[in-house]
Design an enzyme around this catalytic site. Structure first.
Site, PDB file in Angstrom:
ATOM      1  N   GLY A   1       0.448 -10.046 -13.604  1.00 50.91           N
ATOM      2  CA  GLY A   1       0.161 -10.440 -12.440  1.00 50.91           C
ATOM      3  C   GLY A   1       1.024 -11.801 -12.188  1.00 50.91           C
ATOM      4  O   GLY A   1       0.761 -12.758 -12.501  1.00 50.91           O
TER       5      GLY A   1
ATOM      6  N   ASN B   1      -4.373  -5.179 -12.306  1.00 53.45           N
ATOM      7  CA  ASN B   1      -3.671  -4.446 -11.178  1.00 53.45           C
ATOM      8  C   ASN B   1      -3.674  -5.474 -10.045  1.00 53.45           C
ATOM      9  O   ASN B   1      -4.301  -6.810 -10.020  1.00 53.45           O
ATOM     10  CB  ASN B   1      -4.477  -3.155 -10.785  1.00 53.45           C
ATOM     11  CG  ASN B   1      -3.545  -2.076 -10.107  1.00 53.45           C
ATOM     12  OD1 ASN B   1      -2.720  -2.545  -9.317  1.00 53.45           O
ATOM     13  ND2 ASN B   1      -3.636  -1.176 -10.529  1.00 53.45           N
TER      14      ASN B   1
ATOM     15  N   CYS C   1      -6.258   1.052  -8.635  1.00 53.21           N
ATOM     16  CA  CYS C   1      -5.215   0.972  -7.260  1.00 53.21           C
ATOM     17  C   CYS C   1      -6.237   0.863  -6.147  1.00 53.21           C
ATOM     18  O   CYS C   1      -7.181   1.584  -5.825  1.00 53.21           O
ATOM     19  CB  CYS C   1      -4.423   2.408  -7.208  1.00 53.21           C
ATOM     20  SG  CYS C   1      -3.512   2.562  -5.895  1.00 53.21           S
TER      21      CYS C   1
ATOM     22  N   ALA D   1       0.989  -1.195  -0.177  1.00 56.47           N
ATOM     23  CA  ALA D   1       0.084  -0.098  -0.020  1.00 56.47           C
ATOM     24  C   ALA D   1       0.886   1.260  -0.007  1.00 56.47           C
ATOM     25  O   ALA D   1       0.869   1.924   1.014  1.00 56.47           O
ATOM     26  CB  ALA D   1      -0.903   0.179   1.227  1.00 56.47           C
TER      27      ALA D   1
ATOM     28  N   LEU E   1       0.649   5.017  -4.085  1.00 59.67           N
ATOM     29  CA  LEU E   1       0.719   6.050  -5.349  1.00 59.67           C
ATOM     30  C   LEU E   1       1.936   7.241  -4.903  1.00 59.67           C
ATOM     31  O   LEU E   1       1.663   8.244  -5.501  1.00 59.67           O
ATOM     32  CB  LEU E   1      -0.484   6.580  -6.129  1.00 59.67           C
ATOM     33  CG  LEU E   1      -1.020   5.255  -6.840  1.00 59.67           C
ATOM     34  CD1 LEU E   1      -2.333   5.592  -7.305  1.00 59.67           C
ATOM     35  CD2 LEU E   1       0.149   4.696  -7.874  1.00 59.67           C
TER      36      LEU E   1
END
Lengths: 313, 258
Positions: free
Chosen positions: A244, A193, A131, A71, A74
């Site tokens: 992925g 993602n 995200c 986490a 960004l």
């Protein structure tokens, strides 16, 4: 005769199908001490927003079985600083740079697309609507086909650059979000993602990362990603980029056989920054061994037989 | 620089600690730098582990690390036997700034627990350059004191403290540091638990420069994942900096303890 490694995604031609994933290679040059960017098909840069972001409070990462949660939030220097400080250095390379971008509102997405769209160093823009780690924007745009359509359409109108849309695995019907992006004018789709996930320290009864939820990446994510690439490639006519858990040539080949024209390598770079070389070599060897003259001729070539059961479509 | 293959030469264990020595191609490094190390164990655990350099011999092609078992990755490293293969990326990170040439006031090296190894590497460099130093080591018990003989062999035996009084003075390592600061120091180098580092930074603030080597969970180790950031005060602004890239060594007055 050699295998033709080049792949074409709409108007973007990649020298080969191996790209670096956004968020795992900084602004490109950060990989320089470890990797020759010119040997790659392309490089997706760290997600950018107009205002930039300091990112989330640490701890930001946690390792899980066969993968990791992150986490980061960004953290980025913002579009203007990127254009002034980083982009000029990217113009001299022979690889395709793709700027990943995001916003908290549709207007912010448009502004970023417009500003980045002027930069000659960029071959395409990758819109991040998936995200899991920012408070507003990101994934909330990516899980519902109507909002995917709206934000894609808005950005489509804001730039002439090829527009890729990076999809979330967290949508109830990923094929529907894929079609919405295509209908709104996307040139390619990046699937997928990270998956929103969580880990808890039972002794302390605390979350492992400060954001509580993080995105799961790495080998643990791969089977989900392969399934989604297959479903999306069936549902749309625009090219699909698979991502992925790609760490080996065999992983990349699974994505290509499922329908991806290119793959992005992310978390595996943390284990070995030079793994893209081995992945590329393995793809080339495979094509030669199985009599495929080009990577393009291998795309979607899994023996398909009967359709998937309806309940999994 | 890519990941390089190494072969385990020895792995000496003592309690939960081991000194792992590997052989292969070794680039010269500086005290405070680290490697991202991983055994040949498939996809789980996935990420390499950041290990500070205890010692290196580029000519002989050897590198050594000292680590403590804390989780799965470190247990697997602890169990490595001679002949086993590992991969490592490094040297990485910004090292301790070396003090100016001999002649200045002595410096103090303050280590706690597995924070000791990079300071032993530094002590070896200081001894070679004849720069006077004091080595202050704090541990919970005498079994947690590390590399005491190696340090003594360099000519400056460490001044040890233990929390239970089982060796050296009973108490925390900050007590002998206070004495050394009053006697006059040129700089303080520290590595260890966060509480110790915070105390060291506080004691040195406004008196002498402190160079702290911080620890953080790392993803990549080379600056791209932004997983290991810590809050730092830079030019009056609070910013996140990467322990792997701008660190692991930070100016103690710049670290924000949140």
């Amino acid at each position: 005769m050699g295998v033709d490694l080049a792949v074409t995604l709409g108007s973007v031609r990649l020298n080969n199908p191996v790209m670096l994933a956004s968020g795992c290679c900084g602004y490109g040059m950060d990989m320089e001490p470890h990797l020759d960017l010119n040997r790659l098909g392309g490089v997706c840069l760290k997600g950018l927003s107009m205002a930039g972001s300091e990112g989330n409070k640490p701890p930001r990462i946690w390792e899980t079985q066969g993968g990791m949660l992150n986490a980061i939030g960004l953290q980025n220097i913002g579009v203007s600083r990127f254009l002034a400080e980083k982009a000029p250095k990217l113009r001299t390379y022979g690889t395709a740079f793709v700027a990943n971008f995001y916003g908290h509102t549709v207007d912010q997405y448009m502004e970023a697309a417009r500003a980045l769209g002027e930069e000659p160093a960029l071959a395409a823009l990758e819109m991040n609507i998936s995200c899991p780690n920012i408070q507003e924007g990101g994934i909330q745009f990516g899980t519902d086909p109507a909002s995917v359509y709206k934000v894609t359409k808005a950005c489509r109108g804001a730039t002439k650059k090829p527009l890729w849309v990076k999809l979330s695995p967290n949508a109830a019907d990923v094929a529907a979000t894929a079609k919405a992006a295509q209908d709104a004018g996307a040139d390619a789709l990046t699937c997928i993602n990270t998956m929103p996930a969580m880990a808890i320290d039972v002794e302390r009864r605390e979350f492992r990362i400060s954001n509580k939820v993080g995105g799961l990446s790495g080998p643990a994510l791969k089977p989900i990603a392969v399934r989604i690439v297959y479903q999306v490639a069936k549902a749309v006519t625009i090219p699909v980029v698979g991502i992925g858990g790609v760490a080996t040539a065999a992983d990349a080949l699974e994505f290509i056989l499922a329908g991806a024209k290119a793959v992005q390598v992310g978390t595996a770079l943390f284990v070995d920054p030079q793994c893209p070389y081995a992945i590329l070599r393995g793809i080339e060897d495979y094509c030669a061994r199985h009599g495929f003259p080009s990577v393009e001729s291998l795309v979607g070539q899994v023996k398909d037989g009967a359709p998937m059961p309806k309940c999994h479509e | 620089m890519g990941v390089r293959p190494y072969t385990v030469l020895h792995n000496e264990r003592r309690g939960p600690y081991c000194t792992l020595t590997v052989g292969g191609e070794v680039e010269p490094s500086e005290p405070g730098q680290f490697y991202m190390v991983r055994g040949d164990w498939g996809a789980d655990p996935l990420l390499p582990r950041p290990l500070s350099i205890l010692g290196e011999d580029p000519a002989a092609g050897t590198l050594s690390f000292l680590l403590k078992v804390v989780g799965r990755g470190s247990s697997l490293l602890f169990e490595l036997e001679p002949g086993h293969k590992v991969t490592a990326l490094g040297p990485l990170g910004r090292p301790f700034p070396m003090p100016p040439a001999p002649g200045g006031p002595p410096v103090a090296l303050v280590g706690g627990g597995v924070g000791v190894p990079p300071l032993v590497f530094l002590a070896r460099r200081l001894a070679a350059e004849r720069i006077p130093y004091a080595f202050l080591q704090g541990a919970r018990t005498k079994d947690d004191l590390l590399l005491v003989e190696d340090l003594a062999a360099l000519g400056t035996p460490p001044l040890c403290t233990t929390e239970d009084g089982s060796a050296g003075a009973k108490g925390l390592v900050t007590a002998p540091l206070a004495v050394a600061l009053d006697a006059g120091l040129g700089a303080v180098y520290a590595c260890g638990p966060e509480g110790m580092l915070k105390a060291v930074a506080g004691m040195c603030a406004g008196r002498v420069p402190s160079h702290l080597s911080l620890e953080a969970r790392m993803g990549c180790g080379y600056g791209v994942c932004l997983g290991c950031v810590v809050p730092i005060s830079r030019g009056g602004a609070r910013v996140y900096e990467r322990v792997c890239q701008e660190g692991p060594v930070f100016d103690g007055e710049a670290v924000l303890w949140e």
